[in-house]
Design a protein around this motif. Structure first.
Motif, PDB file in Angstrom:
ATOM      1  N   THR A   1       0.851  -1.193   0.000  1.00 14.93           N
ATOM      2  CA  THR A   1       0.000   0.000   0.000  1.00 14.93           C
ATOM      3  C   THR A   1       0.883   1.237   0.000  1.00 14.93           C
ATOM      4  O   THR A   1       1.780   1.381   0.846  1.00 14.93           O
ATOM      5  CB  THR A   1      -0.890   0.023   1.259  1.00 14.93           C
ATOM      6  OG1 THR A   1      -1.679  -1.169   1.258  1.00 14.93           O
ATOM      7  CG2 THR A   1      -1.793   1.244   1.259  1.00 14.93           C
TER       8      THR A   1
ATOM      9  N   ALA B   1      -0.616   4.696   9.909  1.00 13.33           N
ATOM     10  CA  ALA B   1      -1.586   3.746   9.342  1.00 13.33           C
ATOM     11  C   ALA B   1      -0.839   2.570   8.703  1.00 13.33           C
ATOM     12  O   ALA B   1       0.394   2.531   8.679  1.00 13.33           O
ATOM     13  CB  ALA B   1      -2.450   4.459   8.308  1.00 13.33           C
ATOM     14  N   ASP B   2      -1.615   1.637   8.178  1.00 11.05           N
ATOM     15  CA  ASP B   2      -1.040   0.442   7.558  1.00 11.05           C
ATOM     16  C   ASP B   2      -0.610   0.774   6.121  1.00 11.05           C
ATOM     17  O   ASP B   2      -1.212   0.335   5.146  1.00 11.05           O
ATOM     18  CB  ASP B   2      -2.102  -0.674   7.583  1.00 11.05           C
ATOM     19  CG  ASP B   2      -1.472  -2.025   7.341  1.00 11.05           C
ATOM     20  OD1 ASP B   2      -0.246  -2.082   7.115  1.00 11.05           O
ATOM     21  OD2 ASP B   2      -2.218  -3.022   7.363  1.00 11.05           O
ATOM     22  N   VAL B   3       0.451   1.597   6.008  1.00 11.51           N
ATOM     23  CA  VAL B   3       0.943   2.072   4.708  1.00 11.51           C
ATOM     24  C   VAL B   3       2.417   1.715   4.627  1.00 11.51           C
ATOM     25  O   VAL B   3       3.155   1.908   5.595  1.00 11.51           O
ATOM     26  CB  VAL B   3       0.751   3.608   4.618  1.00 11.51           C
ATOM     27  CG1 VAL B   3       1.595   4.206   3.523  1.00 11.51           C
ATOM     28  CG2 VAL B   3      -0.729   3.952   4.429  1.00 11.51           C
TER      29      VAL B   3
ATOM     30  N   PRO C   1      -5.304   8.079  11.430  1.00 12.15           N
ATOM     31  CA  PRO C   1      -4.819   6.868  10.741  1.00 12.15           C
ATOM     32  C   PRO C   1      -5.958   5.877  10.478  1.00 12.15           C
ATOM     33  O   PRO C   1      -5.931   5.144   9.495  1.00 12.15           O
ATOM     34  CB  PRO C   1      -3.808   6.283  11.720  1.00 12.15           C
ATOM     35  CG  PRO C   1      -3.408   7.414  12.607  1.00 12.15           C
ATOM     36  CD  PRO C   1      -4.544   8.384  12.655  1.00 12.15           C
ATOM     37  N   SER C   2      -6.948   5.854  11.346  1.00 16.64           N
ATOM     38  CA  SER C   2      -8.045   4.877  11.181  1.00 16.64           C
ATOM     39  C   SER C   2      -8.783   5.072   9.861  1.00 16.64           C
ATOM     40  O   SER C   2      -9.308   4.106   9.288  1.00 16.64           O
ATOM     41  CB  SER C   2      -9.028   4.994  12.352  1.00 16.64           C
ATOM     42  OG  SER C   2      -9.523   6.313  12.444  1.00 16.64           O
TER      43      SER C   2
ATOM     44  N   PHE D   1      -7.380   6.011   6.997  1.00 10.08           N
ATOM     45  CA  PHE D   1      -6.539   5.359   5.974  1.00 10.08           C
ATOM     46  C   PHE D   1      -6.769   3.847   6.000  1.00 10.08           C
ATOM     47  O   PHE D   1      -6.921   3.205   4.959  1.00 10.08           O
ATOM     48  CB  PHE D   1      -5.048   5.640   6.237  1.00 10.08           C
ATOM     49  CG  PHE D   1      -4.659   7.069   6.019  1.00 10.08           C
ATOM     50  CD1 PHE D   1      -4.171   7.485   4.788  1.00 10.08           C
ATOM     51  CD2 PHE D   1      -4.794   8.000   7.032  1.00 10.08           C
ATOM     52  CE1 PHE D   1      -3.812   8.804   4.581  1.00 10.08           C
ATOM     53  CE2 PHE D   1      -4.435   9.325   6.841  1.00 10.08           C
ATOM     54  CZ  PHE D   1      -3.946   9.730   5.607  1.00 10.08           C
ATOM     55  N   ASP D   2      -6.789   3.301   7.209  1.00  9.18           N
ATOM     56  CA  ASP D   2      -6.928   1.840   7.334  1.00  9.18           C
ATOM     57  C   ASP D   2      -8.301   1.372   6.840  1.00  9.18           C
ATOM     58  O   ASP D   2      -8.419   0.317   6.210  1.00  9.18           O
ATOM     59  CB  ASP D   2      -6.697   1.424   8.790  1.00  9.18           C
ATOM     60  CG  ASP D   2      -5.225   1.564   9.184  1.00  9.18           C
ATOM     61  OD1 ASP D   2      -4.370   1.539   8.263  1.00  9.18           O
ATOM     62  OD2 ASP D   2      -4.932   1.710  10.384  1.00  9.18           O
ATOM     63  N   LEU D   3      -9.334   2.176   7.127  1.00 12.97           N
ATOM     64  CA  LEU D   3     -10.687   1.819   6.686  1.00 12.97           C
ATOM     65  C   LEU D   3     -10.777   1.823   5.162  1.00 12.97           C
ATOM     66  O   LEU D   3     -11.304   0.885   4.535  1.00 12.97           O
ATOM     67  CB  LEU D   3     -11.677   2.823   7.299  1.00 12.97           C
ATOM     68  CG  LEU D   3     -13.156   2.619   7.018  1.00 12.97           C
ATOM     69  CD1 LEU D   3     -13.620   1.280   7.578  1.00 12.97           C
ATOM     70  CD2 LEU D   3     -13.983   3.766   7.632  1.00 12.97           C
TER      71      LEU D   3
ATOM     72  N   ARG E   1      -8.291   1.666   2.976  1.00 16.09           N
ATOM     73  CA  ARG E   1      -7.423   0.616   2.415  1.00 16.09           C
ATOM     74  C   ARG E   1      -8.096  -0.749   2.475  1.00 16.09           C
ATOM     75  O   ARG E   1      -8.126  -1.490   1.480  1.00 16.09           O
ATOM     76  CB  ARG E   1      -6.109   0.585   3.198  1.00 16.09           C
ATOM     77  CG  ARG E   1      -5.170  -0.510   2.773  1.00 16.09           C
ATOM     78  CD  ARG E   1      -3.979  -0.648   3.710  1.00 16.09           C
ATOM     79  NE  ARG E   1      -3.283  -1.879   3.423  1.00 16.09           N
ATOM     80  CZ  ARG E   1      -3.671  -3.085   3.835  1.00 16.09           C
ATOM     81  NH1 ARG E   1      -4.769  -3.212   4.572  1.00 16.09           N
ATOM     82  NH2 ARG E   1      -2.994  -4.165   3.500  1.00 16.09           N
ATOM     83  N   ALA E   2      -8.660  -1.080   3.653  1.00 15.83           N
ATOM     84  CA  ALA E   2      -9.281  -2.399   3.822  1.00 15.83           C
ATOM     85  C   ALA E   2     -10.430  -2.586   2.829  1.00 15.83           C
ATOM     86  O   ALA E   2     -10.625  -3.695   2.282  1.00 15.83           O
ATOM     87  CB  ALA E   2      -9.791  -2.547   5.252  1.00 15.83           C
TER      88      ALA E   2
END
Ligand SMILES: Nc1ccn([C@@H]2O[C@H](COP(=O)(O)OP(=O)(O)OP(=O)(O)O)[C@@H](O)[C@H]2O)c(=O)n1
Ligand SMILES: C[C@](O)(CO)[C@H](O)COP(=O)(O)O
Length: 378
Positions: free
Chosen positions: A2, A42-44, A106-107, A109-111, A113-114
């Motif tokens: 990502t 975030a998960d990036v 960050p949440s 971004f994660d939402l 992305r998921a």
């Protein structure tokens, strides 16, 4: 993988700060630095920043040590996104984000992305408008638009990177967001819940709002007050603003030690002197004055000095009167006078000292005050 594309190449004309908006300071750091905090929490996996063309070196210095590369942005937002996509592989998920939304959690971004990973579609965060929305013709209202059918769209906007690149390359219009180009190319775009914190800094007002959100809590100040009066058979007993049976206390005013201690604590918290210097026994007009009056006048002096009480605690020290049964009544009266919660407690001193020997009553109070909130109330 990502990849976040952070577009930061805009001039910030509407902000009017005299420098590219992404480099404008916010609470001591640039908007871009704040935005990168959110992205990298975030998960990036990595970031591509589209920088103002004349400031690429500055931005590179700013991201040193981060998993980020910097490219020169383009003439408009769409061109900046395309320039950054040159560093993103087609099989990656890309989250395109405005540096102008520095407080995006960050949440989000994660939402986003998921949901891209789950569906393979374009995904955008959005909020339902809070105001009633009208459609206009000039200054005339044509209709009220159904809010439930509308969404105020934010970033990050997530996409399969290859599909976004092709959509932007083939776009025959300048779109204001990436999802519009993606949809125009025939792809599906889904909406997920955005965040009020993801607001875009467009004007001075937005920047001030962000400054306020990042400001440390207002500095509170504490104050201390103590008062003692001896019993006097010929006086009524007034304590905490209430009348009590039995002999009262000797004094120039009504000798209400609870109110006096509170007033002293409030004045001390505001750095406004003490009861003696403000309402002293040398002033004939204060003779017989109700203690509650000293409390409300101390609150008014605090307000003039720009402070408001946050909390007051007061303890009655003495053998009588026993305040337990009327504690709630006293707290309600004092809370109304102070304008903030007042806690009342009582204690004896094991027969020791002036109060223990039954010669009088004492009270000790502490007050917390804070800078008064801005209000339009007169
Ligand atoms: N040529 C451009 C124009 C805009 N942006 C970025 O797109 C985001 C959203 O754009 P906007 O808020 O309109 O920023 P500006 O174009 O800088 O503002 P203005 O329209 O007031 O000049 C911002 O992070 C901005 O830096 C960009 O990377 N390249
Ligand atoms: C991309 C965007 O932030 C989504 O709301 C918005 O469209 C940018 O618009 P601007 O006019 O370039 O600020």
């Amino acid at each position: 993988m990502t990849v976040a594309v952070v577009v930061a190449a805009g001039d910030g004309t509407r902000l009017g700060a005299g420098m590219p908006k992404a480099l404008v300071p916010l609470a001591g750091r640039t908007l871009l630095a704040w935005a990168l905090d959110g992205v990298l929490a975030a998960d990036v996996d990595r970031v591509v920043v589209a920088a103002p063309p004349g400031r690429v070196d500055d931005v590179e210095r700013g991201v040193a040590g981060l998993p980020a590369v910097v490219v020169a942005g383009g003439a408009d937002r769409q061109a900046s996104v395309l320039a950054a996509l040159g560093h993103v592989a087609d099989d990656e998920v890309v989250l395109v984000h405005d540096a102008a939304r520095p407080l995006t959690p960050p949440s989000v971004f994660d939402l986003v992305r998921a949901e891209v990973v789950r569906t393979g579609d374009g995904v955008i965060p959005a909020l339902t408008p809070a105001d009633t929305i009208k459609r206009l013709a000039g200054d005339a209202v044509v209709e009220t638009v159904r809010r439930a059918l509308l969404a105020a769209v934010q970033t990050p906007q997530g996409f399969p990177a290859g599909a976004l690149r092709r959509a932007l390359e083939s776009a025959d219009a300048r779109h204001t967001d990436d999802a519009a180009a993606f949809a125009a190319a025939g792809h599906r775009v889904r909406v997920v819940e955005g965040s009020p914190d993801a607001f875009k800094i467009t004007t001075r007002w937005d920047l001030r709002r962000a400054e306020q959100l990042l400001a440390p809590p207002a500095a509170t100040r504490s104050g201390l007050g103590i008062d003692v009066h001896a019993f006097a058979d010929d006086r009524p007993m007034r304590l905490g603003g209430l009348q009590w049976p039995g002999p009262g206390l000797a004094g120039h005013s009504d000798a209400d030690v609870v109110c006096h201690a509170i007033a002293d604590a409030l004045l001390s918290a505001g750095g406004l002197g003490d009861l003696g210097s403000r309402f002293g026994t040398d002033r004939a007009e204060e003779a017989g004055r109700a203690g509650l009056d000293f409390v409300t006048r101390s609150v008014a002096l605090l307000a003039e000095a720009g402070f408001a009480p946050v909390h007051v605690a007061v303890q009655v020290v003495g053998n009588r009167p026993r305040i337990g049964a009327r504690r709630a009544e006293m707290e309600a009266l004092l809370t109304a006078a102070v304008g903030s919660p007042v806690s009342v407690s009582g204690t004896t001193t094991d027969g020791l000292g002036l109060t223990g020997r039954g010669e009088g009553v004492a009270a000790v109070a502490t007050a917390l005050v804070a800078p008064a909130p801005v209000s339009f109330r007169r």
